[in-house]
Design a protein around this motif. Structure first.
Motif, PDB file in Angstrom:
ATOM      1  N   ILE A 296       0.843  -1.208   0.000  1.00 55.60           N
ATOM      2  CA  ILE A 296       0.000   0.000   0.000  1.00 55.60           C
ATOM      3  C   ILE A 296       0.875   1.253   0.000  1.00 55.60           C
ATOM      4  CG2 ILE A 296      -1.697   1.300   1.326  1.00 55.60           C
ATOM      5  CD1 ILE A 296      -2.779  -1.374   2.356  1.00 55.60           C
ATOM      6  N   ALA A 297       1.919   1.255   0.845  1.00 56.32           N
ATOM      7  CA  ALA A 297       2.829   2.406   0.889  1.00 56.32           C
ATOM      8  C   ALA A 297       3.539   2.595  -0.443  1.00 56.32           C
ATOM      9  CB  ALA A 297       3.852   2.213   2.011  1.00 56.32           C
ATOM     10  N   LEU A 298       3.895   1.485  -1.087  1.00 55.45           N
ATOM     11  CA  LEU A 298       4.554   1.578  -2.390  1.00 55.45           C
ATOM     12  C   LEU A 298       3.635   2.204  -3.426  1.00 55.45           C
ATOM     13  CD1 LEU A 298       6.944   0.896  -4.259  1.00 55.45           C
ATOM     14  CD2 LEU A 298       5.913  -1.363  -4.597  1.00 55.45           C
ATOM     15  N   GLY A 299       2.363   1.775  -3.419  1.00 57.26           N
ATOM     16  CA  GLY A 299       1.421   2.326  -4.386  1.00 57.26           C
ATOM     17  C   GLY A 299       1.153   3.806  -4.164  1.00 57.26           C
ATOM     18  N   ILE A 300       1.004   4.204  -2.886  1.00 52.06           N
ATOM     19  CA  ILE A 300       0.732   5.617  -2.594  1.00 52.06           C
ATOM     20  C   ILE A 300       1.952   6.478  -2.906  1.00 52.06           C
ATOM     21  CG2 ILE A 300       0.179   7.258  -0.758  1.00 52.06           C
ATOM     22  CD1 ILE A 300      -1.467   5.077   0.570  1.00 52.06           C
ATOM     23  N   THR A 301       3.128   6.012  -2.485  1.00 54.07           N
ATOM     24  CA  THR A 301       4.344   6.791  -2.711  1.00 54.07           C
ATOM     25  C   THR A 301       4.661   6.912  -4.190  1.00 54.07           C
ATOM     26  OG1 THR A 301       5.179   5.903  -0.623  1.00 54.07           O
ATOM     27  CG2 THR A 301       6.750   7.060  -2.021  1.00 54.07           C
ATOM     28  N   SER A 302       4.318   5.898  -4.994  1.00 51.61           N
ATOM     29  CA  SER A 302       4.598   5.942  -6.431  1.00 51.61           C
ATOM     30  C   SER A 302       3.830   7.054  -7.136  1.00 51.61           C
ATOM     31  CB  SER A 302       4.257   4.588  -7.064  1.00 51.61           C
ATOM     32  OG  SER A 302       5.043   3.557  -6.501  1.00 51.61           O
ATOM     33  N   ILE A 303       2.738   7.498  -6.507  1.00 53.56           N
ATOM     34  CA  ILE A 303       1.972   8.600  -7.107  1.00 53.56           C
ATOM     35  C   ILE A 303       2.748   9.905  -7.034  1.00 53.56           C
ATOM     36  CG2 ILE A 303      -0.176   9.919  -6.955  1.00 53.56           C
ATOM     37  CD1 ILE A 303      -1.497   7.453  -5.747  1.00 53.56           C
ATOM     38  N   PHE A 304       3.516  10.084  -5.942  1.00 58.45           N
ATOM     39  CA  PHE A 304       4.224  11.335  -5.722  1.00 58.45           C
ATOM     40  C   PHE A 304       5.710  11.246  -6.040  1.00 58.45           C
ATOM     41  CE2 PHE A 304       0.729  10.878  -2.702  1.00 58.45           C
ATOM     42  CZ  PHE A 304      -0.027  12.008  -2.994  1.00 58.45           C
ATOM     43  N   ALA A 305       6.274  10.067  -6.017  1.00 57.08           N
ATOM     44  CA  ALA A 305       7.709   9.911  -6.258  1.00 57.08           C
ATOM     45  C   ALA A 305       7.931   8.672  -7.113  1.00 57.08           C
ATOM     46  CB  ALA A 305       8.481   9.785  -4.943  1.00 57.08           C
ATOM     47  N   SER A 306       8.978   8.705  -7.883  1.00 57.28           N
ATOM     48  CA  SER A 306       9.296   7.591  -8.761  1.00 57.28           C
ATOM     49  C   SER A 306      10.671   7.048  -8.409  1.00 57.28           C
ATOM     50  CB  SER A 306       9.270   8.040 -10.229  1.00 57.28           C
ATOM     51  OG  SER A 306      10.209   9.079 -10.453  1.00 57.28           O
ATOM     52  N   GLY A 307      10.935   5.864  -8.917  1.00 53.30           N
ATOM     53  CA  GLY A 307      12.247   5.285  -8.713  1.00 53.30           C
ATOM     54  C   GLY A 307      12.401   4.676  -7.336  1.00 53.30           C
ATOM     55  N   PRO A 308      13.624   4.619  -6.838  1.00 50.83           N
ATOM     56  CA  PRO A 308      13.913   3.951  -5.566  1.00 50.83           C
ATOM     57  C   PRO A 308      13.238   4.574  -4.355  1.00 50.83           C
ATOM     58  CG  PRO A 308      15.919   4.261  -6.843  1.00 50.83           C
ATOM     59  CD  PRO A 308      14.856   5.038  -7.525  1.00 50.83           C
ATOM     60  N   MET A 309      12.854   5.857  -4.420  1.00 47.09           N
ATOM     61  CA  MET A 309      12.247   6.502  -3.258  1.00 47.09           C
ATOM     62  C   MET A 309      10.998   5.754  -2.807  1.00 47.09           C
ATOM     63  SD  MET A 309      12.081   8.702  -0.903  1.00 47.09           S
ATOM     64  CE  MET A 309      13.379   9.855  -1.322  1.00 47.09           C
ATOM     65  N   ALA A 310      10.169   5.342  -3.750  1.00 42.13           N
ATOM     66  CA  ALA A 310       8.962   4.598  -3.395  1.00 42.13           C
ATOM     67  C   ALA A 310       9.311   3.281  -2.725  1.00 42.13           C
ATOM     68  CB  ALA A 310       8.113   4.357  -4.647  1.00 42.13           C
ATOM     69  N   TRP A 311      10.353   2.626  -3.211  1.00 40.14           N
ATOM     70  CA  TRP A 311      10.770   1.357  -2.616  1.00 40.14           C
ATOM     71  C   TRP A 311      11.353   1.568  -1.216  1.00 40.14           C
ATOM     72  CZ3 TRP A 311       9.502  -3.344  -4.077  1.00 40.14           C
ATOM     73  CH2 TRP A 311       9.094  -3.552  -5.402  1.00 40.14           C
ATOM     74  N   ILE A 312      12.060   2.651  -1.018  1.00 40.44           N
ATOM     75  CA  ILE A 312      12.636   2.936   0.298  1.00 40.44           C
ATOM     76  C   ILE A 312      11.529   3.120   1.323  1.00 40.44           C
ATOM     77  CG2 ILE A 312      13.945   4.631   1.629  1.00 40.44           C
ATOM     78  CD1 ILE A 312      15.677   5.083  -0.838  1.00 40.44           C
ATOM     79  N   VAL A 313      10.497   3.877   0.959  1.00 42.93           N
ATOM     80  CA  VAL A 313       9.368   4.083   1.873  1.00 42.93           C
ATOM     81  C   VAL A 313       8.679   2.751   2.163  1.00 42.93           C
ATOM     82  CG1 VAL A 313       7.118   5.196   2.131  1.00 42.93           C
ATOM     83  CG2 VAL A 313       9.037   6.467   1.135  1.00 42.93           C
ATOM     84  N   ALA A 314       8.482   1.941   1.132  1.00 47.16           N
ATOM     85  CA  ALA A 314       7.822   0.646   1.308  1.00 47.16           C
ATOM     86  C   ALA A 314       8.634  -0.251   2.233  1.00 47.16           C
ATOM     87  CB  ALA A 314       7.621  -0.025  -0.048  1.00 47.16           C
TER      88      ALA A 314
END
Length: 368
Positions: A296-314
């Protein structure tokens, strides 16, 4: 004088016979603090068996594509911030604002959960003592979800004010020493340092005594708010009067609970190691469950950030839930302890109030 032995035994009975309280104890402990990790980094190995017979690291080792992407992203977005910080002041401001916003949101959620749970535990134990009625989690949550929980938060805020003032005083003294050294006033700096060292031990000792005393009084303040629905000022007044008129019973109970607390600390350290098999059993379920909020965090973060940042949050979200579930046995034990402490002080408050009610009235003066 209250019957301490009776209160301790009754609190133990409540702990093991009112198991809905365990959920609130668990919430009290965690608010006092995915599978993407497996797929995010891949390694590719290729062996080249030559005649060199080397036993060292494989020179043909190549990182996976995600690691390449992560390294490139770090070099493009993070490294320049530290190489030329003066050129990225706005970025630092946004990062700081985002971090503070995150801390604020987490803090508000944790505070609401904590004070609602604490209020619910106090009122549920009191209701059980009065009527013998056990309520479910939903009803217990409703008992905590009211203005009494907010008043308890304000009471804690008032109690912690001396600590805030103490920190502010230390900061002021530190700044005074710093500017004295910068301005070259060595005599003032040396005399100030000697005076600070001379007064530090006495001041810290007095401060610790004050905070311990306030923590003891808190047991009466918050229960006046939770059980009697008193306002903030009225809670302080009623709590202080109860303590003042029965301070021997209160201090004696505090000493007993202090000893129990030391004992639980030793037992807790032993349990941490004894529960290692339970941690190992929970690793797989924890990984499966942690994958859900991570996704869920990966999907939400991918809306605002791309690349490794979304994976780091996840990954950060996954690690949080993974540890929460893996260490659940130890957290449950700590929750039992929190419930027991709260029950002891709730029963103590009830006993002291009962003593206040049955105190004999003053004998009127004899008439001539």
């Amino acid at each position: 004088m209250i019957d301490i032995g009776k209160i301790l035994k009754r609190s133990w009975h409540i702990l093991w016979n009112y198991r809905v309280l365990w959920i609130f104890g668990f919430l009290l402990v965690i608010t006092a603090g995915g599978n993407g990790a497996a797929n995010s980094i891949r390694y590719q190995f290729s062996s080249n068996r030559g005649n060199n017979g080397s036993n060292g690291t494989n020179p043909n080792f190549q990182p996976g594509p995600f690691l390449h992407e992560l390294t490139d992203w770090f070099n493009q977005n993070i490294t320049p911030l530290f190489e030329h910080p003066n050129q990225h002041v706005t970025t630092f401001i946004w990062i700081g604002a985002a971090f503070l916003l995150f801390i604020l949101v987490v803090g508000v959620i944790a505070a609401i959960t904590r004070y609602v749970s604490e209020t619910a535990v106090i009122r549920m134990v009191d209701e059980y003592e009065q009527t013998g009625t056990k309520v479910g989690f939903k009803q217990g949550w409703k008992m905590g979800w009211n203005r009494r929980a907010f008043r308890m938060w304000v009471i804690d805020l008032v109690i912690i004010l001396p600590f805030i003032l103490f920190i502010a005083l230390l900061v002021c003294l530190g700044l005074l020493f710093f500017f004295s050294v910068i301005n070259g006033n060595a005599a003032l700096a040396i005399s100030g340092t000697i005076a600070a060292i001379g007064c530090a031990f006495l001041f810290i000792f007095a401060f610790v005594i004050l905070m311990v005393f306030l923590r003891l009084l808190r047991q009466f303040f918050v229960r006046a708010a939770a059980l009697e629905g008193a306002g903030i000022g009225e809670s302080f007044r009623r709590g202080w009067n109860l303590f003042k008129n029965n301070w021997k019973s209160a201090v004696l109970m505090w000493l007993v609970m202090l000893g129990i607390g030391f004992g639980f600390g030793i037992v807790g350290m032993i349990l941490f190691f004894l529960l290692i098999p339970a941690y190992l059993i929970l690793i797989l379920p924890a990984a499966i469950v942690a994958a859900i909020p991570a996704a869920i965090a990966l999907g939400i973060t991918s809306i605002f950030a791309s690349g490794p940042m979304a994976w780091i949050v996840a990954i950060l979200v996954a690690v949080t839930f993974f540890l929460l579930i893996t260490l659940a046995p130890l957290t449950l034990v700590s929750g039992w302890y929190q419930i027991y402490i709260s029950s002891v002080w709730t029963l103590t408050y009830r006993e002291i109030k009962a003593l206040e009610v049955v105190k004999p009235a003053e004998i009127p003066a004899k008439t001539a």
